[in-house]
Structure formats: structure tokens, C-alpha cells
Design a protein around this motif. Structure first.
Motif, mmCIF file in Angstrom:
data_model
loop_
_atom_site.group_PDB
_atom_site.id
_atom_site.type_symbol
_atom_site.label_atom_id
_atom_site.label_comp_id
_atom_site.label_asym_id
_atom_site.label_seq_id
_atom_site.Cartn_x
_atom_site.Cartn_y
_atom_site.Cartn_z
ATOM 1 N N ARG A 66 16.700 18.534 4.866
ATOM 2 C CA ARG A 66 16.154 19.435 5.892
ATOM 3 C C ARG A 66 14.974 20.228 5.345
ATOM 4 N N ALA A 67 15.056 20.701 4.095
ATOM 5 C CA ALA A 67 13.966 21.478 3.507
ATOM 6 C C ALA A 67 12.699 20.643 3.344
ATOM 7 N N ALA A 68 12.850 19.337 3.155
ATOM 8 C CA ALA A 68 11.699 18.446 2.986
ATOM 9 C C ALA A 68 11.133 17.958 4.314
ATOM 10 N N SER A 69 11.789 18.313 5.410
ATOM 11 C CA SER A 69 11.411 17.789 6.722
ATOM 12 C C SER A 69 10.461 18.722 7.471
ATOM 13 N N THR A 70 9.753 18.143 8.414
ATOM 14 C CA THR A 70 8.847 18.872 9.299
ATOM 15 C C THR A 70 9.395 18.795 10.721
ATOM 16 N N VAL A 71 9.298 19.887 11.439
ATOM 17 C CA VAL A 71 9.681 19.895 12.853
ATOM 18 C C VAL A 71 8.418 19.691 13.692
ATOM 19 N N TRP A 72 8.481 18.763 14.638
ATOM 20 C CA TRP A 72 7.378 18.632 15.596
ATOM 21 C C TRP A 72 7.911 18.929 16.995
ATOM 22 N N GLN A 73 7.052 19.502 17.816
ATOM 23 C CA GLN A 73 7.446 19.867 19.175
ATOM 24 C C GLN A 73 6.524 19.202 20.182
ATOM 25 N N GLU A 74 7.101 18.653 21.188
ATOM 26 C CA GLU A 74 6.427 17.950 22.275
ATOM 27 C C GLU A 74 5.883 16.595 21.826
ATOM 28 N N GLN A 75 5.719 15.737 22.795
ATOM 29 C CA GLN A 75 5.008 14.478 22.613
ATOM 30 C C GLN A 75 3.813 14.496 23.553
ATOM 31 N N VAL A 76 2.685 14.064 23.062
ATOM 32 C CA VAL A 76 1.491 13.992 23.893
ATOM 33 C C VAL A 76 1.059 12.534 23.980
ATOM 34 N N LEU A 164 0.242 3.109 8.520
ATOM 35 C CA LEU A 164 -0.724 3.817 7.693
ATOM 36 C C LEU A 164 -0.382 5.294 7.590
ATOM 37 N N GLY A 165 -1.151 6.007 6.778
ATOM 38 C CA GLY A 165 -1.104 7.456 6.735
ATOM 39 C C GLY A 165 -2.467 8.011 7.097
ATOM 40 N N THR A 166 -2.543 9.304 7.321
ATOM 41 C CA THR A 166 -3.816 9.972 7.564
ATOM 42 C C THR A 166 -3.733 11.408 7.082
ATOM 43 N N ASP A 167 -4.879 11.950 6.659
ATOM 44 C CA ASP A 167 -4.904 13.358 6.280
ATOM 45 C C ASP A 167 -5.165 14.267 7.479
ATOM 46 N N ARG A 168 -5.193 13.696 8.668
ATOM 47 C CA ARG A 168 -5.184 14.511 9.888
ATOM 48 C C ARG A 168 -3.726 14.890 10.178
ATOM 49 N N VAL A 169 -3.448 16.170 10.268
ATOM 50 C CA VAL A 169 -2.085 16.618 10.510
ATOM 51 C C VAL A 169 -1.862 16.768 12.011
ATOM 52 N N PHE A 170 -0.979 15.962 12.562
ATOM 53 C CA PHE A 170 -0.633 16.033 13.984
ATOM 54 C C PHE A 170 0.570 16.963 14.141
ATOM 55 N N SER A 171 0.426 17.987 14.954
ATOM 56 C CA SER A 171 1.534 18.928 15.156
ATOM 57 C C SER A 171 2.540 18.399 16.169
ATOM 58 N N MET A 172 2.103 17.487 17.032
ATOM 59 C CA MET A 172 2.982 16.859 18.014
ATOM 60 C C MET A 172 3.157 15.383 17.663
ATOM 61 N N PHE A 173 4.169 14.785 18.234
ATOM 62 C CA PHE A 173 4.303 13.344 18.175
ATOM 63 C C PHE A 173 3.259 12.803 19.148
ATOM 64 N N THR A 174 2.286 12.073 18.624
ATOM 65 C CA THR A 174 1.096 11.728 19.393
ATOM 66 C C THR A 174 0.979 10.233 19.621
ATOM 67 N N PHE A 175 0.762 9.855 20.878
ATOM 68 C CA PHE A 175 0.404 8.487 21.246
ATOM 69 C C PHE A 175 -1.024 8.532 21.791
ATOM 70 N N ASP A 176 -1.864 7.633 21.339
ATOM 71 C CA ASP A 176 -3.220 7.555 21.890
ATOM 72 C C ASP A 176 -3.547 6.099 22.176
ATOM 73 N N PHE A 177 -3.964 5.827 23.400
ATOM 74 C CA PHE A 177 -4.288 4.480 23.852
ATOM 75 C C PHE A 177 -5.785 4.418 24.130
ATOM 76 N N GLU A 178 -6.472 3.524 23.423
ATOM 77 C CA GLU A 178 -7.910 3.393 23.574
ATOM 78 C C GLU A 178 -8.252 2.005 24.117
ATOM 79 N N GLU A 179 -9.203 1.990 25.047
ATOM 80 C CA GLU A 179 -9.657 0.731 25.637
ATOM 81 C C GLU A 179 -10.927 0.278 24.942
ATOM 82 N N THR A 180 -10.895 -0.917 24.406
ATOM 83 C CA THR A 180 -12.081 -1.515 23.793
ATOM 84 C C THR A 180 -12.518 -2.699 24.656
#
Length: 398
Positions: A66-76, A164-180
Motif C-alpha cells: 500500500r505504501a508503494a502504491s498510488t491512488v488515482w481518481q476518475e477515468q477520463v 511502455l512507460g512515460t515521464d508524463r504523470v497522469f493523475s487519472m486513469f486515461t484513455f485517449d483515442f486518436e484518428e490517423t
């Protein structure tokens, strides 16, 4: 009992500790082919039900997890980076390497013999073992050797994905859909540890090939993904290597076994069953397996009886989760059926991808997009989380 556990992932390590806690007389050896801390992927998500089980089973390791874990709130859920919709709720995430370190140290504290850098190819190496626990993951070589005995069925998902990983810290559980021009591509992201988020990119096979990912090298793959998701990454980078070698595109491996036991062998965790990563249950189910198997060994003097009950009860308990996971995977494999909708309608369809929803639920979903309602739901979630934390006795410093 002389127990050999093959695989030092969450299932194997937590089983070893759980069995030792119930009977310190067990002689347990955990054998792992990789070096300590080696793991594919970045973070794993889990929910309150796992925390409840961890605290009930072993408070010492639960506090550290638990001490090593992060809490996230909401999904976007975002479409084309601009059109957004939200889902209420919260969850937890923990870096997989940190989780393995905690579990390995706890097992060692309990006098489990954990051996790394050792591959197991033949079970004849363990003639004195009363029980062999196969916990070496979805691609278990031991299970493959006994595929007929276990009734193993292996299927591959259609969508390529890369973890993958990223150094962008997402505070929410994030889904992003992009059209190419070549089709839709999306990512799932969530915080893993301080300064790092997990970032899973996924698309359909035709889009993957049209974008050239089947031909691009690692660096070129990262650069193209950073370009496609530039707005969401906000100038941050993607990280490929989590254990000294770059991540590769994969297709999800669905594992089903008609039985999890054969002679004195038993399968647990991903060696026994897998559930698609879009429902976030793989690690939790592995740890639940570990707890239940340890409990059955305590309850029954006869090994055959303990394994039989573990097998039968485990299959029954898993049926709903596997059904939900198959539906979730199929939804993402056919995501282009829904991309003509706005973000609210798309998000609602995604939230119901593995269960039916009554007609009034859509109006409720629309109401929860209001900022004041969202803030109220976050406060409610905070209160619920606080109450559950106090009930299971979490340390107040967390």
C-alpha cells in the motif's frame, strides 16, 4: 511438506509466503529463470478487494504494498485529444518491479528459499517434491510440456499492443483515442510510481501495419507514437526499456486450462488462466490463487483433496471474470464500430463493454459529466476510501 514453486512472479512469491505463514514447517523453494527484479511492463492496477485480501492474509507485506502504491481518481476518455468524457471511481496502481521486490523480501523473511538465474526444463530435477506449483506465467514452458494433461487452450488476441512507460504523470486513469489517416490508435495510461506512468498503446492490425509499426525499429516506434499522442504527452517522452531491453509489440495471450492439476503439479496465476489487461485483474487473480491454494493445503491433510478443491472452486470463481475479459477484449478489437459517436456516447459504450446497462444509466452518465457532480463524486469516493482503509487497519501515514 516439500514444495517447489516454479516462477517468482506475484503468484509464486505470494503463494510461498502464504503457505509459510500457515505452516512454517513447509520447506518451500521458489525458482526463477530471470534475475531479481526482472519484469516486463511498468505498473499494475488493483482495487479495494485486493487490499482487503492482502491485509487479512499478511499485514506485513500489505502495508509495504500500500505504501508503494498510488491512488488515482476518475477515468477520463478522450477522443482526438479534445472531446472528453469522465467515469467516476478510483483505484490503485503499483510499479511491478516494486511489487516483486516487496514480495521477494517477505518470502525471504519467512525462510522461503528464492533462487534466481535458474531455468527449469525437467521436473525430474525435483524427485523429493511433494508439490510442484507452476507459476511461471502465460508462456509457461512446464505447462506446455503437459498441455494434454491440463487440457490447455491458447488463443491470441487480434490487436497489437505495446507496454511502455512515460515521464508524463497522469493523475487519472486515461484513455485517449486518436484518428490517423490509417485508422484509430489509442492508449491506456495510469500512474505507476513517482514520476512515471504506465502507457499501453494499442490499435487494430490493419492500422498497425498501415502505420508501419511492423517495420519500424524501437526508436522509430517511440518517435511515431510520441507524434501521434503529442498533445496528451505534453512534451514528455515515452520509455521503452523496463529491464534492459526494449518493449516489443505483442498480441494478448488467452490461456485456458480444463484442469489446473496433474499428479503433484498445480497451475496458478497466468500459467493457469489469463484475463485481458483492459479489466485490470491479472495480478489480483494471481494473488487470490496464491491465498486460496495456501488455505486449501492447510485445510486438508490429503494433497489430492486440497488440489481438487482449489481446482474446482477456482474455475467456478473465475468464470465471470474470464467472460468479462473476453467481452472487453472483443470491444477494443472492434472499436471502430463506436468511433462515429461523440465522447460522451463513446465513453458510455466503453463503460458497458462487458455488461448490460439499463436505459436510465445513460442519463445518469450524462449527469456525472457536470463539474460540480464530478467533484461531489470525488468527495464521496474519498470518504468511501477512507472508511475502507480504517476498516482494514491501514496505517494512517498512508
Amino acid at each position: 511438506m516439500n514444495i517447489v514453486c516454479i516462477g517468482a512472479g506475484p503468484a509464486g512469491l505470494y503463494f510461498a509466503s502464504s503457505a509459510k505463514l500457515r505452516d512454517a514447517g513447509h520447506d518451500i523453494t521458489v525458482i526463477e529463470r530471470d534475475p531479481p527484479g526482472a519484469t516486463y511492463g511498468w505498473g499494475v492496477v488493483y482495487w479495494d478487494d485486493l487490499l482487503d485480501a492482502l491485509y487479512e492474509n499478511d499485514r506485513e507485506s500489505a502495508e509495504r504494498i500500500r505504501a508503494a502504491s498510488t491512488v488515482w481518481q476518475e477515468q477520463v476518455v478522450s477522443m482526438r485529444s479534445t472531446d472528453r468524457s469522465y467515469l467516476a471511481g478510483y483505484g490503485y496502481s503499483v510499479n511491478r518491479a516494486s511489487l516483486l521486490e516487496i514480495l521477494a523480501e517477505r518470502a525471504a523473511d519467512l525462510d522461503v528459499d528464492v533462487r534466481y538465474h535458474k531455468a527449469v526444463d525437467d521436473l525430474s530435477e525435483f524427485p523429493d517434491a511433494d508439490l510442484i506449483v507452476v507459476a511461471e506465467g502465460a508462456n509457461s514452458r512446464i505447462r506446455q510440456r503437459y498441455a494434454e494433461e491440463f487440457g490447455t487452450q491458447i488463443d491470441q488476441g487480434r490487436n497489437p499492443y505495446i507496454w511502455l512507460g512515460t515521464d508524463r504523470v497522469f493523475s487519472m486513469f486515461t484513455f485517449d483515442f486518436e484518428e490517423t489517416p490509417e485508422g484509430w490508435i489509442w492508449f491506456h495510461a495510469y500512474p505507476s510510481s513517482a514520476g512515471i506512468s504506465t502507457f499501453i498503446a494499442e490499435c487494430q492490425e490493419k492500422t498497425w501495419r498501415a502505420l508501419g509499426f511492423d517495420r519500424l525499429g524501437n526508436d522509430e516506434t517511440l518517435r511515431l507514437l510520441e507524434e501521434i499522442f503529442a498533445e496528451q504527452l505534453a512534451g514528455h517522452s515515452l520509455i521503452s526499456s523496463s529491464r534492459g531491453k526494449p518493449a516489443t509489440w505483442q498480441r494478448f495471450t488467452q490461456v485456458y486450462n480444463q484442469t489446473w492439476r496433474h499428479d503433484n503439479m498445480v497451475l496458478i496465476g497466468d500459467a493457469a488462466h489469463t484475463t485481458h489487461f483492459t479489466i485490470g485483474s491479472g495480478t489480483s487473480l494471481a494473488i487470490f490463487d496464491a491465498i486460496v491454494l495456501a488455505e486449501k493445503l492447510l485445510e486438508h491433510q490429503q494433497l489430492a483433496t486440497a488440489l481438487k478443491e482449489f481446482d474446482e472452486e477456482g474455475h467456478a470463481a473465475l468464470r465471470m471474470a474470464q467472460s468479462s475479459a473476453r467481452s472487453s477484449m472483443a470491444w477494443f478489437e472492434n472499436v471502430d464500430r463506436y468511433t462515429n459517436r461523440n465522447a460522451n456516447e463513446f465513453c458510455y459504450a466503453m463503460s458497458g463493454r462487458n455488461s448490460g446497462q439499463p436505459p436510465w444509466r445513460y442519463q445518469q452518465h450524462r449527469l456525472t459529466q457536470n463539474l460540480l457532480v464530478r467533484k461531489a463524486l470525488r468527495l464521496t469516493g474519498n470518504g468511501l476510501r477512507w472508511a475502507q482503509a480504517r476498516r482494514r487497519g491501514e496505517s494512517r501515514r498512508q
